[in-house]
Design a protein around this motif. Structure first.
Motif, PDB file in Angstrom:
ATOM      1  N   ARG A  21       0.709  -1.264  -0.110  1.00  0.00           N
ATOM      2  CA  ARG A  21      -0.104   0.526  -0.205  1.00  0.00           C
ATOM      3  C   ARG A  21       0.714   1.691   0.363  1.00  0.00           C
ATOM      4  O   ARG A  21      -0.146   2.376   0.319  1.00  0.00           O
ATOM      5  CB  ARG A  21      -0.825  -0.170   1.620  1.00  0.00           C
ATOM      6  N   CYS A  58      -3.986  -4.520  10.655  1.00  0.00           N
ATOM      7  CA  CYS A  58      -4.820  -4.610   9.990  1.00  0.00           C
ATOM      8  C   CYS A  58      -5.578  -3.660   9.195  1.00  0.00           C
ATOM      9  O   CYS A  58      -6.073  -3.261   7.959  1.00  0.00           O
ATOM     10  CB  CYS A  58      -5.905  -5.299   9.587  1.00  0.00           C
ATOM     11  N   ALA A  59      -7.086  -3.437  10.086  1.00  0.00           N
ATOM     12  CA  ALA A  59      -8.082  -2.330   9.844  1.00  0.00           C
ATOM     13  C   ALA A  59      -7.499  -1.353   8.987  1.00  0.00           C
ATOM     14  O   ALA A  59      -7.265  -0.337   7.818  1.00  0.00           O
ATOM     15  CB  ALA A  59      -9.075  -2.149  10.930  1.00  0.00           C
ATOM     16  N   ASP A  62      -6.849  -2.362   5.481  1.00  0.00           N
ATOM     17  CA  ASP A  62      -8.203  -2.380   5.505  1.00  0.00           C
ATOM     18  C   ASP A  62      -7.851  -3.851   4.824  1.00  0.00           C
ATOM     19  O   ASP A  62      -8.249  -4.452   3.260  1.00  0.00           O
ATOM     20  CB  ASP A  62      -8.274  -1.821   3.422  1.00  0.00           C
ATOM     21  N   GLN A  64      -8.422  -7.551   7.328  1.00  0.00           N
ATOM     22  CA  GLN A  64      -8.253  -8.495   8.243  1.00  0.00           C
ATOM     23  C   GLN A  64      -7.810  -9.822   8.535  1.00  0.00           C
ATOM     24  O   GLN A  64      -6.940 -10.307   7.223  1.00  0.00           O
ATOM     25  CB  GLN A  64     -10.401  -9.216   8.458  1.00  0.00           C
TER      26      GLN A  64
END
Length: 234
Positions: A21, A58-59, A62, A64
């Motif tokens: 990311r 994790c959140a 994005d 899990q």
């Protein structure tokens, strides 16, 4: 707290997802409301994250976490099965073995460990060319490393670089080079070898029976492969 395989895997997952990311450690830490130092320790496998912290990390990316179980070292069994289905020539090419051997031709060395086992048909995982070198050739080897962008494994930081190249200096005998990774065993005299031939090329390798007596890692992999092979046949 000593690192475990699970802690190391969690750290690798966090690092991979963050890099995918294009987030810095500081940016991820801000999104997850933890310190940048905590993210760094988690990624290096030095700290086991709590469940709430792991969920926040994790959140923030994005994703899990999915939890599951498998037989102990099932990943290694799957890797052995995969390798058994691949021709030796392909595995030699993937390792870049011939290029490494051509580059190392100016001083004596022999193939040991998993590399020697691979050339004798054992489908054991090999991620570096493993050689035995004489101490009397260490200066020539150091000069070769310098000429081929060598970096030595830094166990403290778990990365290559930042430590002396010379085999005489303390540390693992493990280097990254222009031709891939080398792991060396330094010795006064080279071990006895046999000659195997693949693709029109001869290789000097330590025989399997000797590997099982002198190399604990190779011996464990060979025993695992044979047990796996017997289980499939029965």
């Amino acid at each position: 707290m000593p690192s475990t395989r699970l802690v190391t895997l969690l750290g690798a997952v966090v690092r991979q997802q963050r890099q995918r990311r294009e987030l810095s450690q500081r940016q991820l830490a801000g999104l997850a409301e933890v310190s940048q130092a905590a993210v760094a320790r988690i990624e290096r496998g030095e700290r086991a994250p709590s469940i709430p912290v792991l969920e926040r990390l994790c959140a923030a990316m994005d994703v899990q976490l999915v939890v599951g179980v498998e037989p102990l070292d099932a990943h290694l069994d799957a890797r052995i099965d995969e390798l058994a289905a691949r021709p030796i020539a392909q595995r030699v090419d993937d390792l870049g073995l011939d290029q490494m051997m051509d580059a190392l031709k100016d001083f004596p060395q022999v193939l040991i460990g998993g590399t020697a086992a691979l050339l004798q048909g054992a489908p054991v995982p090999v991620d570096a060319v493993e050689i035995a070198l004489r101490w009397e050739d260490s200066k020539r080897f150091t000069a070769w490393l310098e000429a081929n962008y060598g970096q030595r494994w830094n166990a403290r930081w778990e990365e290559f670089g930042g430590v002396w190249l010379e085999p005489e200096e303390p540390g693992e005998h493990r280097w990254s080079t222009l031709y891939g990774e080398i792991r060396a065993t330094m010795c006064d005299e080279l071990p006895e070898t046999i000659q195997v031939r693949h693709g029109g090329r001869d290789y000097r390798v330590v025989p399997l029976v000797e590997l099982e007596l002198t190399d604990s890692r190779a011996a464990d992999l060979l025993r695992r492969y044979r047990a796996r092979h017997r289980a499939v046949e029965s």
